[in-house]
Design an enzyme around this catalytic site. Sequence first.
Site, PDB file in Angstrom:
ATOM      1  N   HIS A  50       0.845  -1.197   0.000  1.00  0.00           N
ATOM      2  CA  HIS A  50       0.000   0.000   0.000  1.00  0.00           C
ATOM      3  C   HIS A  50       0.880   1.246   0.000  1.00  0.00           C
ATOM      4  O   HIS A  50       1.961   1.265   0.590  1.00  0.00           O
ATOM      5  CB  HIS A  50      -0.918  -0.007   1.222  1.00  0.00           C
ATOM      6  CG  HIS A  50      -2.010   1.003   1.161  1.00  0.00           C
ATOM      7  ND1 HIS A  50      -1.805   2.338   1.451  1.00  0.00           N
ATOM      8  CD2 HIS A  50      -3.329   0.887   0.834  1.00  0.00           C
ATOM      9  CE1 HIS A  50      -2.940   2.993   1.312  1.00  0.00           C
ATOM     10  NE2 HIS A  50      -3.883   2.138   0.938  1.00  0.00           N
TER      11      HIS A  50
ATOM     12  N   GLU B  19      -3.752   2.450  -7.072  1.00  0.00           N
ATOM     13  CA  GLU B  19      -4.147   3.509  -6.145  1.00  0.00           C
ATOM     14  C   GLU B  19      -3.320   4.758  -6.424  1.00  0.00           C
ATOM     15  O   GLU B  19      -2.182   4.865  -5.967  1.00  0.00           O
ATOM     16  CB  GLU B  19      -3.989   3.051  -4.696  1.00  0.00           C
ATOM     17  CG  GLU B  19      -2.728   2.244  -4.407  1.00  0.00           C
ATOM     18  CD  GLU B  19      -2.372   2.226  -2.935  1.00  0.00           C
ATOM     19  OE1 GLU B  19      -3.261   2.429  -2.104  1.00  0.00           O
ATOM     20  OE2 GLU B  19      -1.183   2.039  -2.623  1.00  0.00           O
TER      21      GLU B  19
END
Length: 252
Positions: free
Chosen positions: A100, A171
Amino acid sequence: MRPLIVIGNWKMNGSLANNQDWVKTVARGMESGMPSGRKYAVCPPFPYLQQCADLIKGHSLAFLSLGAQDASAYGSGVYTGEVAAAMLKEFGCTCVIVGHSERRQMHQEVDEVIASKALQVLDNSMTPVICVGETADERNSGRAQEIVCSQVAKQVGVLQDRLVDCLIAYEPVWAIGTGKVASAQVAQDMHRAIRLQLAEFNEDVASHVGILYGGSVKPDNAVELFAMPDIDGGLVGGASLSPQDFLAICKA
């Protein structure tokens, strides 16, 4: 055909009381039925995995799986503060987020470490959700696809054919937690670039790997995003903290 997948990432949020209310509300919302051909998961912080596993089981939530937000690049040993993939498996996790952008930025995680984490997840029969994305500066300089495809290529170099058992989450860093969102077409263009990068390695793998969008997915943009041909669902951050919003996205 690739299933549509929605994964909620609570990040460092939640409490014993709030978690109970969240699962109860989601269970009630899912009782009326969910769209066919879809999969759903929620990734709470590590301390709440057992509670959430018990709540999901107690409410007979067949639609909802349990996931985790990270895993160690190592199997076991003298790694204080780390959590092994095998441990997550024991709690009933089916998927694990790795790489992430917040881990990349705050903990200086690099692609090689992220690939090692993905291997640990795969070796324990779970699905890695491998995150890739560009910063605002990288996008503004016209290097967005170059940066993201480079990140994907490094995962390909390590994981090879095992990528078919992974998910990729795009993302855009500039859209995470900011309320900004890439337009559906901008997101689709990047997802298409990722799939073409995978196809350079193996077209069959490219056609099977699910690519999720993870930049401020909300009920009011989920329908348009999920309608795009190369967007296979969402990795949902802030909106997943609201059970009502999470349900709305799941049903979008």
